[in-house]
Write an enzyme that holds these catalytic residues in place. Structure first.
Site, short mmCIF file in Angstrom:
data_model
loop_
_atom_site.label_atom_id
_atom_site.label_comp_id
_atom_site.label_asym_id
_atom_site.label_seq_id
_atom_site.Cartn_x
_atom_site.Cartn_y
_atom_site.Cartn_z
N SER A 1 51.32 90.81 42.44
CA SER A 1 52.29 91.79 42.93
C SER A 1 51.91 93.21 42.55
CB SER A 1 53.69 91.45 42.40
OG SER A 1 53.69 91.44 40.98
N ASP B 1 39.49 74.64 50.55
CA ASP B 1 39.77 73.21 50.56
C ASP B 1 38.78 72.48 49.66
OD1 ASP B 1 37.38 72.74 51.94
OD2 ASP B 1 38.36 72.72 53.89
N TYR C 1 34.83 72.85 49.63
CA TYR C 1 34.18 74.04 49.07
C TYR C 1 34.04 73.81 47.57
CZ TYR C 1 33.15 79.06 48.53
OH TYR C 1 32.55 80.27 48.26
N ASN D 1 42.17 89.24 54.34
CA ASN D 1 42.69 88.14 55.16
C ASN D 1 44.12 87.74 54.75
OD1 ASN D 1 41.94 87.10 52.72
ND2 ASN D 1 40.81 85.34 53.52
#
Length: 346
Positions: free
Chosen positions: A266, A284, A287, A278
Site C-alpha cells: 500500500s 503458477d 514457474y 501489469n
C-alpha cells in the site's frame, strides 16, 4: 452386432479411409476390436471401436515424413503407426497392449507381419505393467471418488480428499516435493480457524536458499496480514517514465494446484513513486526452475531510487480456480444497475 456383421461394416463406405488414406493404404498389418466388444461386455447399442497398426513408410523411417496415428472420430477408429505402437507397447500402455490379446476371431484383418507381432506379445510384457495398469486403475477409482466427494462427503472429508488428490497429481509427491535442493513443501490438513469450515488444507513452504544475499528471509510481518512482503534484490535508479523488471531474489516451487498473486504494498507508490505495470502478477506452479526468479514490473512516475532489501511488493498463495462451464443465454433475467459509475461519488 456379430463379428461377421462388423467385418462387412468395415468393408463399407464409412471405413473407406482405411483404403484411401496414404498412411494406411496397403500398409495395415492388423485390425481388431477395442472397448466393450473386445471384453465381451457389449450390448445391442454398444459402439464399435476399431484399433489397428500400419507400417511406417520409407520416408517416415528416413525422417522425411512423420506418421504416428490416424484417428477417425466418426467410426471410433484408431490406427497406430508401427513405430508409435512399439513405443507404447514397450511402456505397457494399457490401451495398446490389449490389442495384442484379443480373441483370434476379433482380428478381421491380419497379415503375416501382424501375426508375428501378436504371436510375440510376451516380448512387450514387463514390470512396467504394474505402474501403467495400476496407474490407469487408480485414475478410474479417483474419478469415482471425485464424484462421491462432490455430493456425499462432509466438508472435512472433502478437504482430506482434495489434499490426497493434490498429492496424487504427481508421481511420488513426497519424494519429489517434500524436500529438494533449496527447500521443501509439505501439505497437511488441520482444524480450521474459520467458522464456516471444520478442517482445511495447509502448506508448509521452506526455502533454504535465495537468489540474492541482499533480501531477507520470507516471513509474515507481525501477524498483520496473510500477505508476505518481497524486497528488491539490487539497487535500482529510475527516471520518470522508465520501466524495469526489478529482481526480487527468490524463485519458488509452489504446491501442485496452487498459484501466487503479487501486488504492490500500500505504501509502494508513496515511498518510491512506482506502479506495477501489469497491476497484478501471477506465478503458477510451472514457474519453478532454479533461474525462474520473481520480478516486479515497475514503471517510475517520478525520478526514484530503490535500495536492495527495501520492501516494494507482497504476495499470497491461493488455490487454482475450479474448472467452470460458461453458458450463453439470451438474457440474464436481472434489472440493469445503470452502468459503471452509476452510483455516484458520494
Amino acid at each position: 452386432m456379430t463379428i461377421e456383421q462388423i467385418r462387412e461394416m468395415v468393408k463399407g463406405p464409412e471405413y473407406e479411409f482405411l483404403r484411401t488414406n496414404p498412411h494406411l493404404n496397403g500398409r495395415i498389418i492388423f485390425l481388431t476390436l477395442g472397448g466393450s466388444y473386445s471384453y465381451g461386455t457389449n450390448v445391442e447399442t454398444s459402439d464399435v471401436d476399431v484399433r489397428g497398426c500400419a507400417l511406417n513408410s520409407p520416408s517416415d523411417l528416413l525422417g522425411l515424413t512423420n506418421f504416428e496415428q490416424v484417428v477417425n472420430t466418426q467410426t471410433d477408429t484408431t490406427v497406430y503407426s508401427f513405430n508409435k505402437l512399439v513405443s507404447l507397447l514397450l511402456n505397457c500402455n494399457p490401451n495398446t497392449i490389449e490389442m495384442l490379446g484379443c480373441k483370434p476371431e476379433h482380428y478381421f484383418y491380419l497379415t503375416n507381419v501382424g501375426k508375428e507381432m501378436i504371436d510375440n506379445r510376451k516380448l512387450f510384457m514387463s514390470r512396467r505393467a504394474v505402474q501403467s495398469f495400476g496407474g490407469y486403475a487408480t485414475q478410474q477409482l479417483r474419478r469415482l471418488e471425485n464424484a462421491l466427494a462432490r455430493d456425499k462427503l462432509s466438508q472435512a472429508r472433502r478437504e482430506e480428499h482434495i489434499r490426497n488428490s493434490m498429492e496424487g497429481a504427481v508421481r511420488s509427491f513426497k519424494s519429489r516435493y517434500t524436500s529438494f535442493d533449496k527447500g521443501s513443501v509439505q501439505l497437511y490438513t488441520a482444524e480450521s480457524q474459520r467458522e464456516d469450515l471444520d478442517r482445511e488444507i495447509f502448506a508448509n513452504i521452506h526455502l533454504e536458499g535465495y537468489l540474492s544475499d541482499k533480501v531477507s528471509k520470507l516471513e509474515y510481518i507481525g501477524g498483520k496480514s496473510d500477505w508476505i512482503d518481497l524486497r528488491a534484490a539490487e539497487d535500482v535508479e529510475l527516471k520518470q517514465g522508465e520501466f524495469k523488471l526489478i529482481p526480487l531474489g527468490v524463485a519458488m516451487q509452489l504446491p501442485a494446484g496452487y498459484e501466487a498473486h503479487m501486488i504492490p504494498r500500500s505504501s509502494t507508490y508513496k515511498n518510491f513513486g512506482i506502479i506495477q505495470a501489469n497491476h497484478i502478477g501471477m506465478f503458477d506452479e510451472s514457474y519453478c526452475g532454479d533461474n525462474d526468479q520473481w520480478y516486479f514490473p515497475a514503471i517510475a512516475m517520478r525520478d526514484t531510487v530503490i535500495h536492495a532489501g527495501e520492501r516494494i511488493c507482497q504476495f499470497r498463495i491461493v488455490e487454482h480456480q475450479p474448472r467452470l462451464n460458461f453458458v450463453a443465454v439470451e438474457t440474464l433475467g436481472n434489472s440493469d444497475r445503470g452502468g459503471i459509475g452509476s452510483t455516484g461519488v458520494k
